[in-house]
Design a protein around this motif. Structure first.
Motif, PDB file in Angstrom:
ATOM      1  N   LEU A 122      39.952  51.386  37.217  1.00 10.66           N
ATOM      2  CA  LEU A 122      38.941  51.281  36.177  1.00 10.66           C
ATOM      3  C   LEU A 122      38.875  49.852  35.659  1.00 10.66           C
ATOM      4  CD1 LEU A 122      39.869  54.501  34.133  1.00 10.66           C
ATOM      5  CD2 LEU A 122      38.344  54.301  36.107  1.00 10.66           C
ATOM      6  N   SER A 123      37.691  49.445  35.247  1.00 13.92           N
ATOM      7  CA  SER A 123      37.474  48.094  34.734  1.00 13.92           C
ATOM      8  C   SER A 123      37.094  48.181  33.272  1.00 13.92           C
ATOM      9  CB  SER A 123      36.356  47.412  35.530  1.00 13.92           C
ATOM     10  OG  SER A 123      36.120  46.111  35.058  1.00 13.92           O
ATOM     11  N   LEU A 124      37.834  47.486  32.411  1.00 15.15           N
ATOM     12  CA  LEU A 124      37.590  47.471  30.971  1.00 15.15           C
ATOM     13  C   LEU A 124      36.770  46.229  30.642  1.00 15.15           C
ATOM     14  CD1 LEU A 124      38.485  49.284  28.550  1.00 15.15           C
ATOM     15  CD2 LEU A 124      40.280  47.595  28.116  1.00 15.15           C
ATOM     16  N   VAL A 147      32.208  40.843  30.036  1.00 15.47           N
ATOM     17  CA  VAL A 147      33.292  40.174  30.752  1.00 15.47           C
ATOM     18  C   VAL A 147      34.430  41.167  30.914  1.00 15.47           C
ATOM     19  CG1 VAL A 147      34.976  38.302  30.686  1.00 15.47           C
ATOM     20  CG2 VAL A 147      32.668  37.921  29.817  1.00 15.47           C
ATOM     21  N   GLU A 148      35.001  41.218  32.107  1.00 17.17           N
ATOM     22  CA  GLU A 148      36.143  42.106  32.310  1.00 17.17           C
ATOM     23  C   GLU A 148      37.383  41.513  31.647  1.00 17.17           C
ATOM     24  OE1 GLU A 148      37.423  44.324  36.123  1.00 17.17           O
ATOM     25  OE2 GLU A 148      38.698  42.560  35.963  1.00 17.17           O
ATOM     26  N   ALA A 173      34.893  38.713  41.707  1.00 16.86           N
ATOM     27  CA  ALA A 173      34.476  37.560  40.904  1.00 16.86           C
ATOM     28  C   ALA A 173      34.646  37.842  39.419  1.00 16.86           C
ATOM     29  CB  ALA A 173      33.022  37.210  41.223  1.00 16.86           C
ATOM     30  N   GLN A 174      34.341  39.094  39.001  1.00 15.68           N
ATOM     31  CA  GLN A 174      34.551  39.461  37.600  1.00 15.68           C
ATOM     32  C   GLN A 174      36.024  39.410  37.233  1.00 15.68           C
ATOM     33  OE1 GLN A 174      32.710  43.335  37.154  1.00 15.68           O
ATOM     34  NE2 GLN A 174      30.977  42.443  36.090  1.00 15.68           N
ATOM     35  N   ARG A 181      32.643  32.339  40.236  1.00 15.96           N
ATOM     36  CA  ARG A 181      31.397  32.673  40.926  1.00 15.96           C
ATOM     37  C   ARG A 181      31.698  33.350  42.262  1.00 15.96           C
ATOM     38  NH1 ARG A 181      27.020  30.113  38.699  1.00 15.96           N
ATOM     39  NH2 ARG A 181      27.488  28.447  37.207  1.00 15.96           N
ATOM     40  N   ARG A 182      30.701  34.089  42.764  1.00 20.27           N
ATOM     41  CA  ARG A 182      30.902  34.796  44.035  1.00 20.27           C
ATOM     42  C   ARG A 182      31.185  33.829  45.184  1.00 20.27           C
ATOM     43  NH1 ARG A 182      26.467  39.457  44.909  1.00 20.27           N
ATOM     44  NH2 ARG A 182      27.617  39.535  46.872  1.00 20.27           N
ATOM     45  N   GLY A 183      30.583  32.635  45.115  1.00 24.42           N
ATOM     46  CA  GLY A 183      30.838  31.648  46.169  1.00 24.42           C
ATOM     47  C   GLY A 183      32.302  31.241  46.209  1.00 24.42           C
TER      48      GLY A 183
END
Length: 258
Positions: free
Chosen positions: A77-79, A89-90, A196-197, A202-204
């Motif tokens: 799970l992501s908070l 923002v995670e 990335a989160q 960034r995804r790059g």
């Protein structure tokens, strides 16, 4: 960041299969439940429902009453915290070591965070009312949740230090090891957006970092699926925060100090 990322389209945020009763071995996959005496776990089992959580299923909604808590077995799970302007923002992830809805244990009916499923899998669902009833007996779960609160505080503080002091490659290796531990397998789905989160990049940057780890022979990353090829090498590539956090959560299964 897209403010709607991770939001489930259903009214209650769930796309779970019909809940079923868990077994004691299933329940002990979660570290908070693993440390309970047999008699106490047997008393709790009727209150628990075994559910399957799909990608982006919502389990907590910011500032709304917390109706259910989830003890992950092999999902993650992501908070999420609000960063203003609709962005999120995670701030932490929750796996088999913990539980969503910690504010309920602390006596609060609502929480400031959203929480979504980011790696699909199973969890045990417990109503907030059921937790309150069960904790009235002041058994081992009460003590475990106190230790979990402390471990969560360590995790949040360690995340701040890690993001400030360690290279992206080290932090990425740490997160991948933690996710491997939580799902209990060397292969698991993990999107670049989620990674990335977690890393706050960034995804790059994620693509470049994953390429470095792949070139070293530690992982394979194709079509949103991570395969850990060499866990020992990945551990060596990770920052020390992995071991610090692991030690804190492993204490959940140990007998409390007298």
């Amino acid at each position: 960041m897209d403010a709607d990322h991770g939001r489930a389209p259903d009214g209650d945020g769930r796309r779970t299969a019909a809940p079923t009763a868990p077994s004691a071995p299933d329940s002990r996959r979660n570290l908070l439940l693993a440390g309970l005496p047999d008699a106490e776990l047997q008393r709790l089992l009727p209150e628990l429902e075994l559910v399957d959580l799909a990608l982006h299923d919502q389990v907590l909604t910011r500032d709304e009453p917390i109706k259910d808590l989830h003890f992950p077995l092999d999902c993650v799970l992501s908070l999420m915290a609000s960063a203003g302007g609709g962005d999120q923002v995670e701030v932490a992830t929750i796996g088999y070591e913990g539980m969503s809805g910690l504010p309920v244990f602390l006596g609060v009916a609502t929480g400031p965070n959203d929480a979504f499923c980011q790696v699909p899998g199973r969890a045990l669902r417990l109503s907030a009312a059921g937790l309150r009833r069960f904790l009235a007996s002041d058994g081992a779960l009460h003590q475990s949740l106190h230790r979990y609160t402390q471990a969560t505080m360590v995790l949040l503080a360690q995340n701040v230090a890690c993001n400030r002091a360690h290279r992206t490659e080290e932090r990425c290796a740490r997160w991948l090891l933690q996710t491997r531990d939580r799902v209990g397998a060397d292969q698991f789905p993990l999107t670049q957006e989620f990674l990335a989160q977690m890393l706050g990049v960034r995804r790059g940057t994620v693509s470049l970092t994953a390429s470095v780890l792949q070139a070293a022979g530690t992982i394979r990353y194709t079509r949103g699926v991570i395969t850990v090829l060499d866990a020992d090498a990945l551990h060596r590539a990770a920052c020390a925060c992995y071991d610090i956090v692991q030690e804190q959560f492993q204490r959940l299964t140990r007998a409390p100090a007298t």
